[in-house]
Design an enzyme around this catalytic site. Sequence first.
Site, PDB file in Angstrom:
ATOM      1  N   CYS A 154      -3.013  -2.459 -11.661  1.00  0.00           N
ATOM      2  CA  CYS A 154      -2.437  -3.715 -12.151  1.00  0.00           C
ATOM      3  C   CYS A 154      -1.067  -3.543 -12.801  1.00  0.00           C
ATOM      4  O   CYS A 154      -0.104  -4.215 -12.418  1.00  0.00           O
ATOM      5  CB  CYS A 154      -3.380  -4.373 -13.154  1.00  0.00           C
ATOM      6  N   ASP A 159      -1.753  -9.290  -7.491  1.00  0.00           N
ATOM      7  CA  ASP A 159      -1.103  -8.041  -7.881  1.00  0.00           C
ATOM      8  C   ASP A 159      -1.408  -6.922  -6.893  1.00  0.00           C
ATOM      9  O   ASP A 159      -0.559  -6.097  -6.577  1.00  0.00           O
ATOM     10  CB  ASP A 159      -1.472  -7.655  -9.319  1.00  0.00           C
ATOM     11  N   HIS A 160      -2.639  -6.884  -6.371  1.00  0.00           N
ATOM     12  CA  HIS A 160      -3.032  -5.876  -5.384  1.00  0.00           C
ATOM     13  C   HIS A 160      -4.321  -6.341  -4.731  1.00  0.00           C
ATOM     14  O   HIS A 160      -4.861  -7.403  -5.069  1.00  0.00           O
ATOM     15  CB  HIS A 160      -3.215  -4.497  -6.034  1.00  0.00           C
TER      16      HIS A 160
END
Length: 494
Positions: free
Chosen positions: A49, A306-307
Amino acid sequence: MNILFITADQWRGDCLSALGHPAVRTPNLDRLAADGVMFTRHFSNMTPCGPSRACLHTGMYGFNHRSIRNGTPLDRRHATLAEELRRAGADPVLLGYTDTSVDPRGLAATDPRLTSYEGVAPGYRPVCLLLEDNRPWLDHLRAKGYGDLSVDEVYQGHLGEPARFRAEDSETAFLTDRAIAYLDERQPHPFVMHLSYIKPHPPFVAAAPWHASVDPANLPPLRRQPSPALEGRLHPWLAAHLERPLGAWFRRHFAGSADLDGLALDRMRAVYLGLVEEVDHHVGRLLDHLAATGRLDDTLVVFTADHGEMAGDHWMIGKSGFFPQAFHVPLIARLPGGARGRRVEAFTEHVDLMPSLLEAAGLPVPLQCDGHALTGFLRGLEPRAWRQAVHYEHDVGDLETGWHRTALGLDDHACGVAVRLDRRHALVQFAALPPLLFDHAADPDWLVDRAADPACAGVRAEMASAMLSWRMRYAERRLSSGLLTPSGPIGRFE
């Protein structure tokens, strides 16, 4: 123009019904894509993150900003998106979190910011700050009659069971309510809002009906070898990683990586997608509110994550490593007066978002930014030249436990992994471990390493050369873009 910049946490890029996912339904983001632009090959530049968000908020690759782990400080000299907008007179507000680890230099040893990676990216004014302790939300639950609960107590229960709170009181609902309340207070003035949802990040616990909104029978097949032992043969890091204990919440339900199988895993994957659907529902509420108050057509809306999340692929949970499931994320944007219903298949990256938002706001893009503005795509144009590959990075080190030293024999500065992915191949370059090469076109699941295949020697050399060129091209340039001459400085400095 208003700016609404939304991030979800751990939402992988294929989890949109507009992209043909067989199980999940995301009607509101599908609607946003039909009214804007969807980028189908968008990638985070780092995991987890904190590093990923450092790329988002500085426009810089990880090898430049160097905030490479949760807790690794972000150098204060790097300008953030919020700082640039604030200098221009805006008031960027934050609802959620940014996981920005503060630069410790010059701070007192007793400064509480030194004990957490959950700092706020400079320039944002927190309106509703939701950190790991979730204090504002827990206070909300207590006021609603749920009792004085901890986060662990809120999310306890058997896998797949509904949460102990009602859907209208969930963390996602709570944050959306606060965002709508802020917009009502702000009307009719322009706003800049960063809304950062924690879901669908673990714990994978959802309120009814979201806990059962996805049928496990419709889940796509897993991408992996038949067993963790066979999976681990791919690479020494992967073999060692699959032997590590799972995170605390997962250990309640799975003994280890080898246990990520069968009905329990399907139940977990379905709940994860239920949380995706819940976030989609509340994004829809927010978009409807903007439309009802007459502000949607004056607002640049950007949605991303974010991912991603491995979700059992390659016998993994989370976002460590190098597989694309951890880095490929959604990106949907709607620009006032921009293109409608466009689907962009060019490679785009998180570092592109800060330049895009600044350019859309009519502001200059700092030299530090490694990305390229996407506003041409948003206006329906086709850039003359664009990247032909994406690059992303991860650091496998664990400075708290020293795992990388004992399990892999790596020193603290030899833990980097960098990936170059184009439409045909993927090169995974480790700082001090063997590389991997995948024929992404023929082997989209990344099951067979071709790095040692003599027939692929030319491809490997070409990919390695291209990665080196990328690093050289984007090396930090805030002073190297200028020159001191007898006539005085020329060029540009920051």
